[in-house]
Design a protein around this motif. Structure first.
Motif, PDB file in Angstrom:
ATOM      1  N   PRO A  39       0.834  -1.206   0.000  1.00  0.00           N
ATOM      2  CA  PRO A  39       0.000   0.000   0.000  1.00  0.00           C
ATOM      3  C   PRO A  39       0.869   1.256   0.000  1.00  0.00           C
ATOM      4  O   PRO A  39       1.600   1.514   0.950  1.00  0.00           O
ATOM      5  CB  PRO A  39      -0.820  -0.123   1.285  1.00  0.00           C
ATOM      6  CG  PRO A  39      -0.682  -1.550   1.701  1.00  0.00           C
ATOM      7  CD  PRO A  39       0.647  -1.999   1.197  1.00  0.00           C
ATOM      8  N   ILE A  41      -0.008   4.070   0.410  1.00  0.00           N
ATOM      9  CA  ILE A  41      -0.473   4.939   1.489  1.00  0.00           C
ATOM     10  C   ILE A  41       0.532   4.999   2.648  1.00  0.00           C
ATOM     11  O   ILE A  41       0.739   6.040   3.261  1.00  0.00           O
ATOM     12  CB  ILE A  41      -1.842   4.410   1.976  1.00  0.00           C
ATOM     13  CG1 ILE A  41      -2.575   5.403   2.850  1.00  0.00           C
ATOM     14  CG2 ILE A  41      -1.749   3.076   2.649  1.00  0.00           C
ATOM     15  CD1 ILE A  41      -4.019   4.953   3.156  1.00  0.00           C
ATOM     16  N   THR A  75      -7.577   9.955   5.276  1.00  0.00           N
ATOM     17  CA  THR A  75      -6.406   9.995   4.389  1.00  0.00           C
ATOM     18  C   THR A  75      -5.188  10.575   5.101  1.00  0.00           C
ATOM     19  O   THR A  75      -5.315  11.318   6.076  1.00  0.00           O
ATOM     20  CB  THR A  75      -6.681  10.853   3.140  1.00  0.00           C
ATOM     21  OG1 THR A  75      -7.098  12.154   3.562  1.00  0.00           O
ATOM     22  CG2 THR A  75      -7.750  10.221   2.256  1.00  0.00           C
ATOM     23  N   HIS A 181      -8.005   0.697  -7.215  1.00  0.00           N
ATOM     24  CA  HIS A 181      -7.102   0.864  -6.069  1.00  0.00           C
ATOM     25  C   HIS A 181      -7.300  -0.271  -5.055  1.00  0.00           C
ATOM     26  O   HIS A 181      -6.592  -0.324  -4.058  1.00  0.00           O
ATOM     27  CB  HIS A 181      -7.377   2.210  -5.381  1.00  0.00           C
ATOM     28  CG  HIS A 181      -7.090   3.394  -6.248  1.00  0.00           C
ATOM     29  ND1 HIS A 181      -5.921   4.106  -6.172  1.00  0.00           N
ATOM     30  CD2 HIS A 181      -7.814   3.972  -7.246  1.00  0.00           C
ATOM     31  CE1 HIS A 181      -5.941   5.094  -7.066  1.00  0.00           C
ATOM     32  NE2 HIS A 181      -7.084   5.036  -7.741  1.00  0.00           N
ATOM     33  N   ILE A 328      -9.376  -3.757   3.265  1.00  0.00           N
ATOM     34  CA  ILE A 328      -8.786  -2.420   3.284  1.00  0.00           C
ATOM     35  C   ILE A 328      -9.687  -1.524   4.114  1.00  0.00           C
ATOM     36  O   ILE A 328     -10.901  -1.684   4.107  1.00  0.00           O
ATOM     37  CB  ILE A 328      -8.584  -1.830   1.861  1.00  0.00           C
ATOM     38  CG1 ILE A 328      -9.870  -1.939   1.034  1.00  0.00           C
ATOM     39  CG2 ILE A 328      -7.446  -2.498   1.141  1.00  0.00           C
ATOM     40  CD1 ILE A 328      -9.787  -1.189  -0.271  1.00  0.00           C
ATOM     41  N   LYS A 334      -8.117   5.108   0.269  1.00  0.00           N
ATOM     42  CA  LYS A 334      -6.937   4.531  -0.406  1.00  0.00           C
ATOM     43  C   LYS A 334      -6.781   5.160  -1.786  1.00  0.00           C
ATOM     44  O   LYS A 334      -5.691   5.546  -2.198  1.00  0.00           O
ATOM     45  CB  LYS A 334      -7.091   3.006  -0.505  1.00  0.00           C
ATOM     46  CG  LYS A 334      -5.865   2.281  -1.031  1.00  0.00           C
ATOM     47  CD  LYS A 334      -5.998   0.772  -0.798  1.00  0.00           C
ATOM     48  CE  LYS A 334      -4.709   0.027  -1.112  1.00  0.00           C
ATOM     49  NZ  LYS A 334      -4.370  -0.001  -2.525  1.00  0.00           N
ATOM     50  N   GLU A 338      -3.588   7.487  -2.718  1.00  0.00           N
ATOM     51  CA  GLU A 338      -2.677   7.061  -3.797  1.00  0.00           C
ATOM     52  C   GLU A 338      -2.638   8.088  -4.919  1.00  0.00           C
ATOM     53  O   GLU A 338      -1.578   8.348  -5.502  1.00  0.00           O
ATOM     54  CB  GLU A 338      -3.087   5.668  -4.305  1.00  0.00           C
ATOM     55  CG  GLU A 338      -2.774   4.592  -3.255  1.00  0.00           C
ATOM     56  CD  GLU A 338      -3.239   3.178  -3.610  1.00  0.00           C
ATOM     57  OE1 GLU A 338      -2.983   2.264  -2.792  1.00  0.00           O
ATOM     58  OE2 GLU A 338      -3.842   3.000  -4.684  1.00  0.00           O
TER      59      GLU A 338
END
Lengths: 378, 378
Positions: A39, A41, A75, A181, A328, A334, A338
């Motif tokens: 990930p 992230i 986020t 994603h 997730i 996500k 991203e």
């Protein structure tokens, strides 16, 4: 939620993901999948607050209100800083809930002055599809990166104009395909690319739900309604992503069981696709039927997903025993993290405008096939 | 296998079936299903040997050799007594293996003299489809009941002539749709009729396998080849039986990935069906793709089967948690025993000629749609 709690939960989820990722790679032998499932992230968890991208949501309907705004709170790489709305009564609610500054609130008339607002890095267009081109182009001209909800736009011409405007103004354009994603979806995309079971021969793909609304943009042709753009792109993507190919012909039928509601646009679209390799796909989408499944039959095996394009819980299995089941924390978070990271680090977007255009090219052919009652070559 | 062993196994299997039957009925609330699932085969276990029907197999290819003849050894109501073949070298093998008397061996020329043979009650036509009408009509004229393999015949006109000949000669005509004798298939037929989940909205149905042969009747147009009749009727029946309705329009595409083999007939057929209730179906069949699945999306639930039309192991599940998984010792034995019993007791056949005709009516429309590249109304 306290930040520390969120981090604990996220780390736990990531541990689970990491274990699942290893199982998937081990069982399917898809070593190359490894990097794709790390990930991105996480790479940015130490990024300073200042480096977060400021996001303005354009259009405060259900998807912004119930999905994107809450997801933005989760986020790491972006922050909800602005809103653009034609409904003044929503402004105090959003200001209070998300601490949005007065200077970051716009309406559709003064929207272009966002060019002068350094708080806003990204404009996320969450309007009915017929307005996507206009607001994407205005945002690009204002020098803002653009995230645009799917379907990208009603026509190929619109999509091309949107891509050109972003290119001309040196901003990025990402389409809000949250599924690409999602590591569950990435898993079947990998199988299509790496072909551990040989060539794809047949895909069946369905995406639909019962929509009880009667006066929404989804039922309005001028606003870009119709199930094909809204849910149909998931069924279409099921076939495109599972094959890793672009269709070369389509044959489609539009229908409705509720003509009192669906008289301007179709309630249901069924379409058959032909791909260059000889693979075929049969897809269904509907505002009248709850369905969300994908089956891929390869030369030497199969893959199934159900659901395959939901907000959460997408999962599946393969004929070799591989289970596809990644958790997730939040699909939209996500996606936005991203996309923000790609902008900040100047890397490729997972879903650039060109990917949205690929779908709309097929969607246009599907409408043409349904209207003309014939096969349409692409 | 010793008879006593077979009985033990059968009784055990029946016990399992009975338990499963109760679970199914309980969970799905389908009380009316009970009588349909009582295996009629058991009613005849005390029937005397003399009352068994004598069966002659016409055509000694794979299906007769590997499936029907062994299955006949497991039946209670019928007995393999005759063969009709154009391959003299096969006669001694069959005589030895199944103790068939010389007087019960025919070729295609002297076949009509079977009229004078009281050993034979039923002629089972297992020839390429183009020969079904001729041999069904000749058998009927000889005063024998007819079992005819699917597809019933290449055209509606053939099917109608077959039905008329049997009616005129006061003999029964059953089509070899083994699946409709399978309680797993009967389970989803019941759901279509009783609608515990509301109306059927969408069916997806696929039936195919990779056929590596290059010079079989299945690849020969004159002999009635093409995947639509052979495997396509399973995909079609998936939709017809799951909805309990007859289609009112079809849209179809024929294709091939091996034109060197499939130049006279199609390797793959994809077709979309419309039903009177508004239900739709998307079906695929192929001699190039291993696939065998069915999914039904109702107003308030779903049903899945995979496989849904295999020789054994058909099974599935429903959205309310019901598992469909009946074991039957031998599908073809059950089919023939039930058909024999219906003839002896003068009750309705499970799959009379009219049911075969219903499929061929749609198959004809599917070929017309594929040839003309348009929707065909039925």
């Amino acid at each position: 939620m306290e930040l520390s709690n969120f981090c604990s939960i996220f780390c736990l989820q990531f541990e689970t993901m990491e274990k699942q990722r290893r199982i998937f790679i081990q069982k399917a032998g898809l070593i190359a999948a490894a990097s794709a499932f790390t990930p991105q992230i996480l790479l940015s968890t130490n990024r300073s607050q200042k480096k977060k991208l400021g996001v303005a949501l354009v259009g405060l309907g259900y998807y912004s209100t119930d999905l994107l705004a809450p997801a933005l709170q989760l986020t790491n790489n972006c922050e909800l800083r602005g809103i653009v709305t034609g409904s003044p009564e929503k402004i105090p609610v959003w200001k209070e809930k998300y601490g949005i500054a007065d200077k970051n609130v716009y309406n559709y008339k003064n929207f272009d002055t966002i060019a002068n607002n350094p708080d806003i890095d990204v404009v996320y267009v969450v309007l009915p599809p017929s307005m996507h081109a206009e607001y994407t182009i205005r945002a690009a001209k204002a020098g803002k990166h653009v995230w645009c909800e799917k379907p990208m736009a009603p026509t190929v011409a619109d999509c091309e104009a949107m891509i050109k405007a972003c290119k001309d103004n040196k901003v990025k354009l990402a389409i809000g395909y949250r599924c690409q994603h999602d590591p569950n979806i990435q898993a079947y995309m990998k199988v299509g690319k790496e072909r551990p079971f040989g060539k794809v021969r047949m895909v069946t793909s369905a995406a639909g739900y019962f929509d009880g609304r009667t006066n929404h943009w989804k039922q309005n042709k001028k606003l870009g309604g119709g199930v094909m753009g809204d849910m149909g792109v998931y069924a279409l993507q099921g076939a495109r992503l599972a094959t890793g190919e672009e269709p070369i012909s389509v044959m489609a039928q539009a229908s409705t069981t509720r003509p009192e509601i669906y008289h301007e646009v179709e309630e249901t679209m069924m379409f058959q696709l032909e791909f260059p390799s000889g693979a075929r796909a049969s897809c269904q989408t509907s505002f009248g039927i709850n369905m969300n499944h994908l089956q891929v039959n390869y030369e030497k095996g199969w893959l199934k997903m159900e659901p395959h394009s939901s907000y959460n819980g997408n999962n599946g299995s393969m004929s070799d025993g591989t289970i596809i089941k990644f958790s997730i924390p939040n699909q939209q978070a996500k996606q936005m993290d991203e996309d923000a990271l790609a902008i900040m680090e100047k890397t490729d977007l997972i879903v650039p405008g060109e990917e949205g255009l690929r779908d709309i090219r097929v969607v246009e052919a599907i409408y043409k096939s349904a209207a003309q009652n014939c096969v349409v070559k692409l």
